[in-house]
Design an enzyme around this catalytic site. Structure first.
Site, short mmCIF file in Angstrom:
data_model
loop_
_atom_site.label_atom_id
_atom_site.label_comp_id
_atom_site.label_asym_id
_atom_site.label_seq_id
_atom_site.Cartn_x
_atom_site.Cartn_y
_atom_site.Cartn_z
N PHE A 112 8.37 -35.57 55.88
CA PHE A 112 7.62 -35.22 57.08
C PHE A 112 6.14 -35.13 56.77
O PHE A 112 5.74 -35.05 55.62
CB PHE A 112 8.13 -33.92 57.72
CG PHE A 112 7.79 -32.67 56.95
CD1 PHE A 112 6.64 -31.94 57.28
CD2 PHE A 112 8.59 -32.22 55.92
CE1 PHE A 112 6.31 -30.79 56.58
CE2 PHE A 112 8.27 -31.07 55.23
CZ PHE A 112 7.13 -30.36 55.55
N CYS A 113 5.32 -35.18 57.82
CA CYS A 113 3.87 -35.06 57.68
C CYS A 113 3.34 -34.33 58.90
O CYS A 113 3.98 -33.39 59.37
CB CYS A 113 3.23 -36.44 57.51
SG CYS A 113 3.45 -37.54 58.92
N GLY A 114 2.21 -34.76 59.43
CA GLY A 114 1.65 -34.12 60.61
C GLY A 114 2.21 -34.67 61.91
O GLY A 114 2.46 -33.94 62.86
#
Length: 146
Positions: A112-114
Site C-alpha cells: 500500500f501507499c498513499g
C-alpha cells in the site's frame, strides 16, 4: 441529441452477455454499449476481501511504500508492516531491500501507499523480481478494514 453511453473495460478475449433492456426505456433514451480494451496504465486494486485473506495468510507481509515523511505523518496501526520507499520513477530502495524484508517469494505481500499508484508500481517491480502473491491494497486510507 445526447444519449447515455455505457463503456465497459474488458480484458482481451473476454466475452459477456448484455442483459435484455426494456424496450420502453430505450425508446426514449437509447443506450449505446461500447467495449474497449482495458488501458495498460489502468491501476487495478484488490478487493477488501482479497486483501484481508492475503493479510491473514501465514507468512503474509504488509509493505508500506510511501516516503519516510508520509510515514512520520500517519502509519498503519492495526497491523505490523515493513517499509521500503517506491516512487513511480524510482523503486531502487524497494529493490535493494526486497529480499531482506521478504525472503520468501511465495509468501503473500500486501502493498500500500498513499493512493495506490506507487503500490501498483511496487507490485509490478516485485512480480518482475519473482514474487508470486503480490496484492495492491491501494492507499492507507483504504485500509480501515484491516
Amino acid at each position: 441529441p445526447l444519449y447515455p453511453l455505457l463503456l465497459l473495460y474488458t480484458d482481451n478475449n473476454i466475452s459477456f452477455d448484455v442483459p435484455d433492456v426494456n424496450p420502453a426505456c430505450t425508446s426514449h433514451f437509447p443506450v449505446q454499449l461500447w467495449t474497449w480494451p482495458k488501458p495498460n496504465n489502468m491501476i487495478s486494486f484488490s478487493t477488501p476481501d482479497e486483501v484481508k485473506a492475503a493479510a491473514d495468510a501465514p507468512g503474509a507481509i504488509i509493505l508500506d511504500v510511501r516516503t519516510k515523511e508520509e510515514l512520520e505523518e500517519e502509519q498503519l496501526t492495526l497491523r505490523k508492516f515493513h517499509h521500503a520507499c517506491c516512487h513511480l520513477d524510482d523503486c531502487s530502495e524497494l529493490m535493494a531491500k526486497a529480499e531482506e524484508l521478504m525472503p520468501d517469494k511465495n509468501a503473500p505481500v500486501i502493498v500500500f501507499c498513499g493512493s495506490g499508484r506507487r503500490a501498483a508500481k511496487a507490485k509490478e517491480m516485485l512480480e518482475q523480481k519473482g514474487y508470486t502473491k503480490v496484492t495492491n491494497a491501494g492507499g492507507l486510507k483504504d485500509l480501515t478494514y484491516l
